[in-house]
Design a protein around this motif. Structure first.
Motif, PDB file in Angstrom:
ATOM      1  N   ALA A 130     -48.356  24.781 -49.833  1.00  0.00           N
ATOM      2  CA  ALA A 130     -48.821  25.133 -48.484  1.00  0.00           C
ATOM      3  C   ALA A 130     -50.178  25.830 -48.573  1.00  0.00           C
ATOM      4  N   ALA A 131     -50.336  26.686 -49.602  1.00  0.00           N
ATOM      5  CA  ALA A 131     -51.599  27.423 -49.745  1.00  0.00           C
ATOM      6  C   ALA A 131     -52.785  26.493 -49.981  1.00  0.00           C
ATOM      7  N   LEU A 132     -52.516  25.311 -50.521  1.00  0.00           N
ATOM      8  CA  LEU A 132     -53.611  24.354 -50.727  1.00  0.00           C
ATOM      9  C   LEU A 132     -54.025  23.691 -49.424  1.00  0.00           C
ATOM     10  N   GLY A 133     -53.183  23.827 -48.403  1.00  0.00           N
ATOM     11  CA  GLY A 133     -53.496  23.203 -47.124  1.00  0.00           C
ATOM     12  C   GLY A 133     -52.852  21.829 -46.957  1.00  0.00           C
ATOM     13  N   VAL A 134     -51.897  21.501 -47.817  1.00  0.00           N
ATOM     14  CA  VAL A 134     -51.219  20.208 -47.677  1.00  0.00           C
ATOM     15  C   VAL A 134     -50.340  20.271 -46.423  1.00  0.00           C
ATOM     16  N   PRO A 135     -50.482  19.325 -45.478  1.00  0.00           N
ATOM     17  CA  PRO A 135     -49.670  19.383 -44.259  1.00  0.00           C
ATOM     18  C   PRO A 135     -48.173  19.367 -44.584  1.00  0.00           C
ATOM     19  N   ALA A 136     -47.421  20.108 -43.787  1.00  0.00           N
ATOM     20  CA  ALA A 136     -45.986  20.297 -44.077  1.00  0.00           C
ATOM     21  C   ALA A 136     -45.246  18.968 -44.187  1.00  0.00           C
ATOM     22  N   ASP A 137     -45.631  17.962 -43.371  1.00  0.00           N
ATOM     23  CA  ASP A 137     -44.853  16.721 -43.368  1.00  0.00           C
ATOM     24  C   ASP A 137     -45.018  15.895 -44.643  1.00  0.00           C
ATOM     25  N   ILE A 138     -46.071  16.140 -45.417  1.00  0.00           N
ATOM     26  CA  ILE A 138     -46.181  15.384 -46.677  1.00  0.00           C
ATOM     27  C   ILE A 138     -46.101  16.284 -47.908  1.00  0.00           C
ATOM     28  N   ALA A 139     -45.845  17.593 -47.688  1.00  0.00           N
ATOM     29  CA  ALA A 139     -45.895  18.546 -48.813  1.00  0.00           C
ATOM     30  C   ALA A 139     -44.872  18.187 -49.895  1.00  0.00           C
ATOM     31  N   GLU A 140     -43.664  17.894 -49.501  1.00  0.00           N
ATOM     32  CA  GLU A 140     -42.633  17.628 -50.500  1.00  0.00           C
ATOM     33  C   GLU A 140     -42.936  16.336 -51.261  1.00  0.00           C
ATOM     34  N   ARG A 141     -43.382  15.343 -50.495  1.00  0.00           N
ATOM     35  CA  ARG A 141     -43.722  14.057 -51.103  1.00  0.00           C
ATOM     36  C   ARG A 141     -44.869  14.250 -52.096  1.00  0.00           C
TER      37      ARG A 141
ATOM     38  N   ARG B 215     -56.183   7.643 -65.161  1.00  0.00           N
ATOM     39  CA  ARG B 215     -54.744   7.960 -65.159  1.00  0.00           C
ATOM     40  C   ARG B 215     -54.365   8.756 -63.923  1.00  0.00           C
ATOM     41  N   GLY B 216     -53.093   8.674 -63.600  1.00  0.00           N
ATOM     42  CA  GLY B 216     -52.604   9.444 -62.464  1.00  0.00           C
ATOM     43  C   GLY B 216     -51.268   8.883 -62.030  1.00  0.00           C
ATOM     44  N   PRO B 217     -50.814   9.306 -60.872  1.00  0.00           N
ATOM     45  CA  PRO B 217     -49.520   8.833 -60.377  1.00  0.00           C
ATOM     46  C   PRO B 217     -49.547   7.332 -60.099  1.00  0.00           C
ATOM     47  N   GLU B 218     -48.376   6.750 -59.944  1.00  0.00           N
ATOM     48  CA  GLU B 218     -48.269   5.352 -59.508  1.00  0.00           C
ATOM     49  C   GLU B 218     -49.110   5.185 -58.251  1.00  0.00           C
ATOM     50  N   MET B 219     -49.919   4.119 -58.210  1.00  0.00           N
ATOM     51  CA  MET B 219     -50.794   3.929 -57.041  1.00  0.00           C
ATOM     52  C   MET B 219     -49.983   3.713 -55.762  1.00  0.00           C
ATOM     53  N   ALA B 220     -48.826   3.046 -55.917  1.00  0.00           N
ATOM     54  CA  ALA B 220     -47.995   2.812 -54.726  1.00  0.00           C
ATOM     55  C   ALA B 220     -47.539   4.146 -54.122  1.00  0.00           C
ATOM     56  N   ASP B 221     -47.346   5.162 -54.980  1.00  0.00           N
ATOM     57  CA  ASP B 221     -46.938   6.479 -54.491  1.00  0.00           C
ATOM     58  C   ASP B 221     -48.117   7.272 -53.938  1.00  0.00           C
ATOM     59  N   LEU B 222     -49.270   7.044 -54.547  1.00  0.00           N
ATOM     60  CA  LEU B 222     -50.442   7.833 -54.170  1.00  0.00           C
ATOM     61  C   LEU B 222     -51.025   7.394 -52.825  1.00  0.00           C
ATOM     62  N   MET B 223     -51.040   6.095 -52.602  1.00  0.00           N
ATOM     63  CA  MET B 223     -51.712   5.571 -51.394  1.00  0.00           C
ATOM     64  C   MET B 223     -51.228   6.244 -50.103  1.00  0.00           C
ATOM     65  N   PRO B 224     -49.926   6.434 -49.921  1.00  0.00           N
ATOM     66  CA  PRO B 224     -49.484   7.030 -48.652  1.00  0.00           C
ATOM     67  C   PRO B 224     -49.938   8.474 -48.472  1.00  0.00           C
ATOM     68  N   LEU B 225     -50.396   9.102 -49.561  1.00  0.00           N
ATOM     69  CA  LEU B 225     -50.850  10.495 -49.443  1.00  0.00           C
ATOM     70  C   LEU B 225     -52.326  10.596 -49.066  1.00  0.00           C
ATOM     71  N   LEU B 226     -53.033   9.470 -49.123  1.00  0.00           N
ATOM     72  CA  LEU B 226     -54.475   9.525 -48.867  1.00  0.00           C
ATOM     73  C   LEU B 226     -54.745   9.806 -47.383  1.00  0.00           C
ATOM     74  N   GLN B 227     -55.626  10.739 -47.144  1.00  0.00           N
ATOM     75  CA  GLN B 227     -55.987  11.130 -45.778  1.00  0.00           C
ATOM     76  C   GLN B 227     -57.320  10.526 -45.365  1.00  0.00           C
ATOM     77  N   THR B 228     -58.012   9.971 -46.350  1.00  0.00           N
ATOM     78  CA  THR B 228     -59.326   9.399 -46.104  1.00  0.00           C
ATOM     79  C   THR B 228     -59.352   8.005 -46.741  1.00  0.00           C
ATOM     80  N   ALA B 229     -59.873   7.033 -46.041  1.00  0.00           N
ATOM     81  CA  ALA B 229     -59.925   5.687 -46.624  1.00  0.00           C
ATOM     82  C   ALA B 229     -60.929   5.670 -47.754  1.00  0.00           C
ATOM     83  N   PRO B 230     -60.612   5.018 -48.883  1.00  0.00           N
ATOM     84  CA  PRO B 230     -61.566   4.962 -49.991  1.00  0.00           C
ATOM     85  C   PRO B 230     -62.814   4.176 -49.607  1.00  0.00           C
ATOM     86  N   LYS B 231     -63.934   4.659 -50.143  1.00  0.00           N
ATOM     87  CA  LYS B 231     -65.221   4.004 -49.850  1.00  0.00           C
ATOM     88  C   LYS B 231     -65.952   3.758 -51.168  1.00  0.00           C
ATOM     89  N   VAL B 232     -66.817   2.743 -51.168  1.00  0.00           N
ATOM     90  CA  VAL B 232     -67.637   2.555 -52.386  1.00  0.00           C
ATOM     91  C   VAL B 232     -68.914   3.363 -52.266  1.00  0.00           C
TER      92      VAL B 232
END
Ligand code: GLU
Length: 440
Positions: free
Chosen positions: A326-337, A423-440
């Motif tokens: 919460a201190a990082l500012g992650v919205p409550a509805d996606i914090a657990e995920r 490296r990082g989490p599974e992309m399928a798991d990460l995508m739903p957490l993105l708040q900004t669309a990726p740009k080149v």
């Protein structure tokens, strides 16, 4: 009843070496349902600082090493004065007036003649008149304990049978010229008075222990069980003493080390038992056995704390980190995920901030020249936010069909472009957490 104590001098922050002492004494007491005393060795008014007393308590609390009571040597000076008088009455205490320079000279002469640099007891020959004139000239002398030149023996809980010739040790100074009681006397009085049954400390204290056994006997007491653990060295066996300043517990805490990781390492390092991540202090206490520790110097490598920290974090449920997230500012509805997705991909909690920044703001994409056209095409094909759990699969399948790429050539450029990392989490798991669309 088993009683132990951790007796830091509040003249600095406690470091991994001190922690070893604290933890051993703590575990011995807890294993026997005994008493663990936090004793503040603050007889030196110039060097002792209240901020360090507070810091020591904070550091122990951070680790969950709770004490049953606190004692402060500065509040017990009358007891030390009484013990000093008793030693005087028993003719085991004498005043000596050599200056540090004179003592140094004596030592050098002895060494030159190939003799051990042991105080020569010249002060014992002084008459009352000599002493009075020396006092007038130089002020009060120091008070030395008159050792009995016999062998001092004890069975050490780690080192085994120890035998030290008292004649090879200088009569210890217990009171300074300015009247300040030194650690050796204060510690002896306290260990006796507080009923301390077991003392574990660093092997740099072995000679102290020998003299303390005699002082206790002179005061009419037996002595606790003693054990001396080896000193820590760096990973290559180098002395750690100079680096200990940078291995303060608070520095490790700031670096993101988790208490259970630190406790797990320090409770087993130097023993014949393997270092494993423990699930609780109780676990460590149950398996603790002083007899499994060796006398050889113990190698400590701060880097060993990171994998243990990572493993510990993986075990933590969301509730244990909800406040941090919460201190990082992650919205409550996606914090657990967010936690579920990230916890296997971090070494310390600090990295959560980086991952959240990436989800919130997007990454600086990494795109190889030969992949640029592909990534541009793929980003154009991305559906609008928010992404769901199926987004990655649907998107990459579509891109595979559109371009003929597959496997690593399909996935890696997209991971690098979206996250900026290999490296990082599974992309399928990460995508739903993105708040900004990726740009080149
Ligand atoms: N204050 C002493 C030290 O920090 C305590 C040693 C002991 O455990 O007796 O070295």
């Amino acid at each position: 009843m088993t009683t132990t104590r951790f007796a830091p001098s509040p003249t600095g922050y406690i470091h991994v070496g001190n922690l070893r002492t604290a933890l051993f004494n703590y575990m011995i007491a807890r294993k026997q349902d005994g008493t663990f005393i936090l004793r503040i060795d603050d007889t030196d008014p110039e060097r002792s600082k209240e901020t360090y007393v507070d810091a020591i308590k904070q550091d122990l609390e951070w680790l969950g090493l709770t004490w049953d009571r606190v004692e402060r040597q500065s509040e017990r000076l009358d007891l030390y004065a009484a013990a000093a008088n008793e030693l005087r009455e028993k003719q085991r205490f004498y005043e000596a007036f050599e200056t540090p320079t004179e003592l140094d000279l004596k030592r050098k002469k002895q060494l030159n003649m190939g003799k051990p640099p042991v105080y020569d007891r010249a002060a014992l020959a002084l008459s009352e008149e000599d002493k009075a004139s020396l006092r007038a000239e130089r002020g009060q002398g120091v008070w030395r304990f008159l050792l009995d030149h016999a062998r001092i023996e004890w069975t050490d809980g780690i080192l085994g049978e120890i035998s030290i010739d008292a004649a090879s040790v200088s009569d210890p100074v217990l009171i300074r010229g300015d009247g300040q009681v030194l650690y050796t006397l204060a510690s002896v009085v306290d260990d006796t008075d507080m009923g301390v049954t077991d003392v574990v400390r660093g092997s740099d204290h072995v000679t102290n222990t020998a003299t303390q056994i005699q002082i206790m006997a002179a005061l009419g007491h037996g002595h606790p069980n003693f054990a001396h653990h080896s000193l820590l060295t760096g990973p290559q066996g180098e002395a750690l003493s100079k680096r200990l300043g940078t291995l303060a517990l608070r520095d490790l805490r700031e670096n993101g080390i988790q208490p259970m990781a630190l406790l797990s390492l320090m409770a087993r390092l130097g023993s014949s038992q393997p270092v494993e991540l423990a699930s609780s202090l109780d676990d460590l206490i149950a398996g603790f056995d002083l007899g499994t520790f060796g006398s050889a110097p113990t190698k400590f490598d701060e880097n060993d704390l990171y994998p243990l920290t990572a493993r510990h974090l993986q075990t933590l449920p969301f509730a244990a980190v909800a406040d941090d997230i919460a201190a990082l500012g992650v919205p409550a509805d996606i914090a657990e995920r967010f936690w579920e997705v990230m916890r296997a991909n971090i070494t310390t909690k600090h990295e959560l901030a980086e991952w959240w920044a990436l989800c919130r703001d997007g990454a600086t994409p990494q795109i190889a020249d030969e992949d640029r056209a592909f990534v541009v095409q793929a980003f154009e094909a991305l559906p609008p936010l928010p992404y769901g759990p199926e987004t990655w699969g649907t998107w990459t399948t579509a891109m595979k069909e559109a371009t003929g790429r597959k496997g690593r050539a399909l996935f890696m450029p997209l991971r690098l472009a979206v996250t900026g990392r290999k490296r990082g989490p599974e992309m399928a798991d990460l995508m739903p957490l993105l708040q900004t669309a990726p740009k080149v």
